[in-house]
Design a protein around this motif. Sequence first.
Motif, PDB file in Angstrom:
ATOM      1  N   GLN A 149       0.810  -1.249  -0.380  1.00 46.77           N
ATOM      2  CA  GLN A 149      -0.131   0.061  -0.032  1.00 46.77           C
ATOM      3  C   GLN A 149       1.207   1.458   0.121  1.00 46.77           C
ATOM      4  O   GLN A 149       1.803   1.369   0.504  1.00 46.77           O
ATOM      5  N   ALA A 150       0.612   2.544  -0.831  1.00 50.25           N
ATOM      6  CA  ALA A 150       1.282   3.794  -0.774  1.00 50.25           C
ATOM      7  C   ALA A 150      -0.117   4.295  -1.103  1.00 50.25           C
ATOM      8  O   ALA A 150      -1.071   3.629  -1.659  1.00 50.25           O
ATOM      9  N   ASP A 151       0.451   5.874  -1.168  1.00 46.79           N
ATOM     10  CA  ASP A 151      -1.030   6.611  -1.084  1.00 46.79           C
ATOM     11  C   ASP A 151      -0.978   7.100  -2.454  1.00 46.79           C
ATOM     12  O   ASP A 151       0.052   6.544  -3.417  1.00 46.79           O
ATOM     13  N   ALA A 152      -1.748   7.412  -2.271  1.00 48.44           N
ATOM     14  CA  ALA A 152      -2.432   7.778  -4.338  1.00 48.44           C
ATOM     15  C   ALA A 152      -0.780   8.208  -5.979  1.00 48.44           C
ATOM     16  O   ALA A 152      -0.604   8.069  -6.325  1.00 48.44           O
ATOM     17  N   ALA A 153      -0.699   9.540  -4.757  1.00 41.72           N
ATOM     18  CA  ALA A 153       0.569  10.285  -5.205  1.00 41.72           C
ATOM     19  C   ALA A 153       1.977   9.306  -5.695  1.00 41.72           C
ATOM     20  O   ALA A 153       2.541   9.079  -6.445  1.00 41.72           O
ATOM     21  N   THR A 154       1.744   8.666  -4.235  1.00 42.90           N
ATOM     22  CA  THR A 154       3.295   7.679  -4.486  1.00 42.90           C
ATOM     23  C   THR A 154       2.538   6.610  -5.496  1.00 42.90           C
ATOM     24  O   THR A 154       3.245   6.416  -6.741  1.00 42.90           O
ATOM     25  N   LEU A 155       1.884   5.643  -5.609  1.00 44.38           N
ATOM     26  CA  LEU A 155       1.540   5.289  -6.903  1.00 44.38           C
ATOM     27  C   LEU A 155       1.580   5.102  -7.934  1.00 44.38           C
ATOM     28  O   LEU A 155       2.336   4.792  -9.732  1.00 44.38           O
ATOM     29  N   ASP A 156       1.091   7.062  -8.343  1.00 46.28           N
ATOM     30  CA  ASP A 156       0.905   7.137 -10.074  1.00 46.28           C
ATOM     31  C   ASP A 156       2.093   8.009 -10.112  1.00 46.28           C
ATOM     32  O   ASP A 156       2.769   7.527 -10.835  1.00 46.28           O
ATOM     33  N   ARG A 157       3.220   8.450  -8.934  1.00 46.68           N
ATOM     34  CA  ARG A 157       4.464   8.004  -9.441  1.00 46.68           C
ATOM     35  C   ARG A 157       5.357   7.160  -9.933  1.00 46.68           C
ATOM     36  O   ARG A 157       6.526   6.853 -11.066  1.00 46.68           O
ATOM     37  N   LEU A 158       4.847   5.594  -8.690  1.00 50.66           N
ATOM     38  CA  LEU A 158       5.410   4.539  -8.919  1.00 50.66           C
ATOM     39  C   LEU A 158       5.025   4.281 -11.076  1.00 50.66           C
ATOM     40  O   LEU A 158       6.153   3.232 -10.982  1.00 50.66           O
ATOM     41  N   GLU A 159       3.649   3.823 -10.829  1.00 52.04           N
ATOM     42  CA  GLU A 159       3.700   3.868 -12.402  1.00 52.04           C
ATOM     43  C   GLU A 159       4.690   4.716 -12.994  1.00 52.04           C
ATOM     44  O   GLU A 159       4.599   4.009 -14.926  1.00 52.04           O
ATOM     45  N   GLY A 160       4.360   5.992 -12.846  1.00 51.53           N
ATOM     46  CA  GLY A 160       4.405   6.889 -13.966  1.00 51.53           C
ATOM     47  C   GLY A 160       6.131   6.830 -14.538  1.00 51.53           C
ATOM     48  O   GLY A 160       6.324   7.219 -15.036  1.00 51.53           O
ATOM     49  N   GLU A 161       6.973   6.523 -13.367  1.00 51.15           N
ATOM     50  CA  GLU A 161       8.371   6.354 -13.961  1.00 51.15           C
ATOM     51  C   GLU A 161       8.869   5.048 -13.923  1.00 51.15           C
ATOM     52  O   GLU A 161       9.879   5.005 -14.248  1.00 51.15           O
ATOM     53  N   GLY A 162       7.877   4.067 -14.310  1.00 58.11           N
ATOM     54  CA  GLY A 162       8.216   2.955 -15.081  1.00 58.11           C
ATOM     55  C   GLY A 162       8.829   2.237 -13.146  1.00 58.11           C
ATOM     56  O   GLY A 162       9.679   0.885 -14.266  1.00 58.11           O
ATOM     57  N   ARG A 163       8.095   2.476 -12.115  1.00 58.93           N
ATOM     58  CA  ARG A 163       9.049   1.634 -11.609  1.00 58.93           C
ATOM     59  C   ARG A 163       8.284   0.248 -10.694  1.00 58.93           C
ATOM     60  O   ARG A 163       8.987   0.206  -9.651  1.00 58.93           O
ATOM     61  N   VAL A 164       7.682   0.033 -11.222  1.00 62.74           N
ATOM     62  CA  VAL A 164       6.215  -1.509 -11.148  1.00 62.74           C
ATOM     63  C   VAL A 164       7.583  -2.176 -11.760  1.00 62.74           C
ATOM     64  O   VAL A 164       7.347  -2.316 -12.920  1.00 62.74           O
ATOM     65  N   ALA A 165       7.844  -3.303 -11.133  1.00 60.18           N
ATOM     66  CA  ALA A 165       8.760  -4.140 -11.551  1.00 60.18           C
ATOM     67  C   ALA A 165       7.726  -5.297 -12.016  1.00 60.18           C
ATOM     68  O   ALA A 165       7.637  -6.078 -13.137  1.00 60.18           O
ATOM     69  N   PHE A 166       6.970  -6.170 -11.183  1.00 56.00           N
ATOM     70  CA  PHE A 166       5.805  -7.116 -11.530  1.00 56.00           C
ATOM     71  C   PHE A 166       4.614  -6.510 -10.591  1.00 56.00           C
ATOM     72  O   PHE A 166       4.553  -5.699  -9.634  1.00 56.00           O
ATOM     73  N   ARG A 167       3.881  -7.262 -11.072  1.00 58.40           N
ATOM     74  CA  ARG A 167       1.988  -6.938 -10.900  1.00 58.40           C
ATOM     75  C   ARG A 167       1.360  -8.728 -10.845  1.00 58.40           C
ATOM     76  O   ARG A 167       1.747  -9.276 -11.292  1.00 58.40           O
ATOM     77  N   TYR A 168       0.598  -8.104  -9.983  1.00 53.74           N
ATOM     78  CA  TYR A 168      -0.328  -9.716  -9.528  1.00 53.74           C
ATOM     79  C   TYR A 168      -1.065  -9.865 -10.911  1.00 53.74           C
ATOM     80  O   TYR A 168      -2.085  -8.555 -11.020  1.00 53.74           O
ATOM     81  N   ALA A 169      -1.025 -11.331 -11.210  1.00 52.45           N
ATOM     82  CA  ALA A 169      -1.835 -10.981 -12.600  1.00 52.45           C
ATOM     83  C   ALA A 169      -3.815 -11.984 -11.720  1.00 52.45           C
ATOM     84  O   ALA A 169      -3.870 -12.368 -12.511  1.00 52.45           O
ATOM     85  N   GLU A 170      -3.189 -11.518 -10.781  1.00 52.52           N
ATOM     86  CA  GLU A 170      -4.672 -12.783 -10.200  1.00 52.52           C
ATOM     87  C   GLU A 170      -4.517 -12.193  -8.659  1.00 52.52           C
ATOM     88  O   GLU A 170      -3.653 -11.206  -7.840  1.00 52.52           O
ATOM     89  N   GLU A 171      -6.214 -11.615  -7.648  1.00 59.00           N
ATOM     90  CA  GLU A 171      -5.802 -11.073  -6.405  1.00 59.00           C
ATOM     91  C   GLU A 171      -4.594 -12.518  -5.811  1.00 59.00           C
ATOM     92  O   GLU A 171      -4.850 -13.773  -5.525  1.00 59.00           O
ATOM     93  N   VAL A 172      -3.996 -12.082  -5.065  1.00 58.38           N
ATOM     94  CA  VAL A 172      -3.400 -12.370  -3.528  1.00 58.38           C
ATOM     95  C   VAL A 172      -3.325 -11.978  -2.654  1.00 58.38           C
ATOM     96  O   VAL A 172      -3.822 -12.779  -1.508  1.00 58.38           O
ATOM     97  N   ASN A 173      -3.548 -10.859  -2.390  1.00 57.93           N
ATOM     98  CA  ASN A 173      -3.286 -10.576  -1.158  1.00 57.93           C
ATOM     99  C   ASN A 173      -3.750  -8.788  -0.653  1.00 57.93           C
ATOM    100  O   ASN A 173      -3.932  -8.667  -0.156  1.00 57.93           O
ATOM    101  N   GLY A 174      -4.185  -7.920  -1.409  1.00 66.94           N
ATOM    102  CA  GLY A 174      -4.781  -7.066  -1.956  1.00 66.94           C
ATOM    103  C   GLY A 174      -4.478  -5.666  -1.843  1.00 66.94           C
ATOM    104  O   GLY A 174      -4.703  -4.879  -1.937  1.00 66.94           O
ATOM    105  N   SER A 175      -3.149  -6.443  -2.716  1.00 69.11           N
ATOM    106  CA  SER A 175      -1.711  -4.886  -2.920  1.00 69.11           C
ATOM    107  C   SER A 175      -2.808  -4.087  -3.913  1.00 69.11           C
ATOM    108  O   SER A 175      -3.389  -4.332  -5.112  1.00 69.11           O
ATOM    109  N   ALA A 176      -2.199  -3.029  -3.620  1.00 76.04           N
ATOM    110  CA  ALA A 176      -2.733  -1.454  -4.282  1.00 76.04           C
ATOM    111  C   ALA A 176      -2.600  -1.957  -5.449  1.00 76.04           C
ATOM    112  O   ALA A 176      -1.663  -1.730  -6.300  1.00 76.04           O
ATOM    113  N   ARG A 177      -2.894  -1.915  -6.839  1.00 74.03           N
ATOM    114  CA  ARG A 177      -2.892  -1.545  -8.169  1.00 74.03           C
ATOM    115  C   ARG A 177      -2.121  -3.080  -8.324  1.00 74.03           C
ATOM    116  O   ARG A 177      -1.223  -3.391  -9.080  1.00 74.03           O
TER     117      ARG A 177
END
Length: 221
Positions: A149-177
Motif C-alpha cells: 500500500q502507498a498513497d495515490a500520489a506515490t502509486l501514480d509516481r511509481l507507475e509514471g516512472e516505470g518503477r513497478v517491476a511486477f504485478r499480480y495477474a490474479e488476486e493474491v493479497n489485496g495489494s494496491a494496483r
Amino acid sequence: MRSAVIVFPGSNCDRDLAVAIRDVTGREPAMVWHRETELPADIGLIALPGGFSYGDYLRSGAMAARSPIMRAIADAAGRGVPVLGICNGFQVLTEAGLLPGALMRNAGLSFVCRDVSLTVETSQSIFTNRYSAGEGIRIPVAHHDGNYQADAATLDRLEGEGRVAFRYAEEVNGSARSIAGVINETGNVLGMMPHPERLMETAQGGTDGRRLFEGLLEAVA
C-alpha cells in the motif's frame, strides 16, 4: 561479483537465496549477520531474504530495519550497489525507507503460500532485463503481510516512472494496483514479495525465477 546475503534472527530463506546466487555467479555469497556494521569490500550485490525477522513483532521488518547493518546497506545503495529484497526483505526495505510504501496484512487475513501468476511490467531495469515487458511468469509466494500500500500520489509516481517491476495477474493479497514488486528512483533497489529463488531449476517446477538472477549478474558483471 562479490555478493552478500543479510541474515536476521528469524530469516528462513537465507540459504535458498545464497544457493540461487551461488549457482548463477559461481561464487559463494558472504552470509552477513545483521549485527555487523560493515559489508565485505568491493560488494557487487546485497540480498535481503525472506522469513520472519524478529518474529514479525511490531510490524513485519520494522525491527530488522533498525539493525546495525542497515546503515551500511543504505550507504551502499546510495553508491549504486544493487540491493534485492525478497518477501521479508521487501518489508525491511520499506521500513528502512529505501523503498516507498508499506506491506500490510493480507486482505484475506490469511497466510498465502502457492505459485502465483505475475506480469512483468518493465524490462528496463537491471533486475528485469531478461524478461519482456508484459510477459506472464509464475513465481511462488509465501507471506502473511504482503499487501502493498502507498498513497495515490506515490502509486501514480511509481507507475509514471516505470518503477513497478511486477504485478499480480490474479488476486493474491489485496495489494494496491496489484503491485508485487517496486524499484527505487535510481533503479538499483528492488523489493518484491514473490520468491524467485524458489523457481530456479526444472526440478523445482520451473525456471521463471532464474532469469532475474542471470539478468542481474549480466548487468553488474
